[in-house]
Enzyme design. Sequence first.
Site, short mmCIF file in Angstrom:
data_model
loop_
_atom_site.label_atom_id
_atom_site.label_comp_id
_atom_site.label_asym_id
_atom_site.label_seq_id
_atom_site.Cartn_x
_atom_site.Cartn_y
_atom_site.Cartn_z
N GLU A 1 57.06 43.54 39.85
CA GLU A 1 58.09 42.81 39.09
C GLU A 1 59.05 43.78 38.40
O GLU A 1 58.61 44.62 37.60
CB GLU A 1 57.42 41.90 38.05
CG GLU A 1 58.41 41.03 37.29
CD GLU A 1 57.72 40.07 36.32
OE1 GLU A 1 56.56 39.69 36.55
OE2 GLU A 1 58.37 39.71 35.32
N ASP B 1 39.38 46.27 38.88
CA ASP B 1 39.32 44.91 39.42
C ASP B 1 40.17 43.98 38.53
O ASP B 1 39.72 43.54 37.48
CB ASP B 1 37.84 44.47 39.43
CG ASP B 1 37.64 43.09 40.01
OD1 ASP B 1 38.61 42.31 40.10
OD2 ASP B 1 36.49 42.77 40.36
C1 MEV Z 1 57.79 37.38 32.65
O1 MEV Z 1 57.11 38.12 33.65
C2 MEV Z 1 56.99 37.37 31.37
C3 MEV Z 1 57.57 36.50 30.25
O2 MEV Z 1 57.74 35.17 30.71
C4 MEV Z 1 56.57 36.56 29.11
C5 MEV Z 1 56.90 35.61 27.96
O3 MEV Z 1 57.55 34.57 28.18
O4 MEV Z 1 56.44 35.93 26.85
C6 MEV Z 1 58.94 36.98 29.81
#
Ligand code: MEV
Length: 441
Positions: free
Chosen positions: A82, A297
């Site tokens: 990501e 894991d």
């Molecule tokens: C995205 O990968 C993670 C978030 O959605 C976490 C959150 O909303 O606190 C930005």
Amino acid sequence: MSGSRLPGFYKLSVAERRALVAERSGVDPQALASALDGGGIDCATADKLVENVLGTYALPFGVALNVQVNGTDRLVPMVVEEPSVIAAASNAARMVRSAGGFTAEMTEALMIAQIELRGLADVELALRLLANETEHLLTVARGAVPNLIERGGGPRSIELRRLEKGRIVVHVLVDCRDAMGANLVNSIAEAVGPVAAGITGAELGLRILSNLSDRRAARVTCRVHPTDLVLSRAKPTFGVGDSAPPSGPSAALTGDAIADGIVAASEFAEADPYRAATHNKGIMNGIDAVVIATGNDFRAVEAGAHAYAALSGRYRPLSVWRRDGEALVGELTLPLALGIVGGTLRVHPAARLALSLVRVDSADELALVAASVGLASNLAALRALATEGIQRGHMSLHARSVAVAAGAQGSEVELVAGRLSEDGSVTLEAARRALSALRGT
Ligand code: MEV
């Protein structure tokens, strides 16, 4: 190691980053390159690791910067697909660093072996019989893991839990030292199971570790000066973009207002399981990336984290943010059973490299680093959500990859991406136009 502050790191080429990280960590540059080239593991090794192998599947391997845990700097390896996660953790770690870094500890370091005993007519009697045989059960457990005993670990105590319908669960608490310990704990459960059933006359049920390893939990806290929440405003905290500072309402927010916004976001998660799940996902963004990089894991860690979040009977956020005077204070606790020996680590060169970069001396130290990165990821996400939202950071990263797709090279990438972000139009066509304007063609 001389520190995890490497300003401008993201602007370097991959080769330059490797050279710098090799120098900082003391890892041989050649070893670093050969561990990472080709995706970290070859097909023949993969074929030994799991079944029906057709090939391998690589993910990006990066490092989080600025992370300081209990006064020690760490370059933290992260494997994640990501965009923004590594940059966000690094940015937030920088804010925490300027207020003293993360303070972290293991609450205990014991894994749980479960032995299920069924069909008991007199549960009270069975509990008494087992309690009287605790020493015997521990001796049987020790006999199952002689090598662990040699390393100074082993079964430490027995706990008995009563469930409904004539069921008892025997927990053997095991110090697994530097192993995650699934195999050790399962061996103990299988050795102790028949003995416990014999003592009570019960039908022997399941014998397996519990992934709710709440007796091997990491607790990490941090403080942030509100002014630092503002200082980095020119760069999105949920991304690395170099584009213009935000316009609109978030641009005017003071550090105090941002800190209050983060506390409000925490309270939202405390009040609503739907929000708590996403809040926790933001924490696991950082933790899973470290867990995967180091060959651990991640399914076990995820299962434990979410079971722990729901342990009170209601699903809750794993971290909580509050004000303490001026400061913003965050605290995260979660089960974190990691290993630095055995398992995948024996065969995966990139996982071994990851461990030599982070330079921990024990599995628990690795858990404290991973938990700190989780809290950093959480801070970055909440800061972004409490201000400009996460899309600007995502879009500026996206702009860089669109710039590359349009043919931008070297320093052109940042310039073209900056133009796309400024114009608010992140398309291939716009990138081609910006590139040709830049080149004067
Ligand atoms: C995205 O990968 C993670 C978030 O959605 C976490 C959150 O909303 O606190 C930005």
